[in-house]
Design an enzyme around this catalytic site. Sequence first.
Site, PDB file in Angstrom:
ATOM      1  N   CYS A  44       0.935  -1.401  -0.134  1.00 23.81           N
ATOM      2  CA  CYS A  44      -0.356  -0.118   0.354  1.00 23.81           C
ATOM      3  C   CYS A  44       1.133   1.108  -0.244  1.00 23.81           C
ATOM      4  CB  CYS A  44      -0.776  -0.182   1.030  1.00 23.81           C
ATOM      5  SG  CYS A  44      -1.991   1.068   0.898  1.00 23.81           S
ATOM      6  N   PHE A  45       0.911   1.800  -1.506  1.00 21.95           N
ATOM      7  CA  PHE A  45       1.328   3.364  -1.155  1.00 21.95           C
ATOM      8  C   PHE A  45       0.679   4.116  -0.632  1.00 21.95           C
ATOM      9  CE2 PHE A  45      -0.708   3.834  -5.113  1.00 21.95           C
ATOM     10  CZ  PHE A  45      -1.825   5.481  -4.525  1.00 21.95           C
TER      11      PHE A  45
END
Length: 81
Positions: A44-45
Amino acid sequence: AADDDDDDAVPGGQMCKHCDAWQGLRTKHCHDCGRCVRRFDHHCFWVGTCVGEKNHARFVCYLASQNALILWAFHIASSGV
């Protein structure tokens, strides 16, 4: 005749081809982080790390708080305050 190669196999996992770490069941290598993550879900950025076994509950809390924020913002926008 029994095959001697079966004696070297370890059940329930394998060695990672990228970082040579032991990968248990449901362990995947994250190419963004460069490490293996148990019960890998995704990278997850937004939180800047992988979502896996150790932080899955915190990620669900993060999603719940984001949904609450969106609902609050829609309420404020629709009430005309």
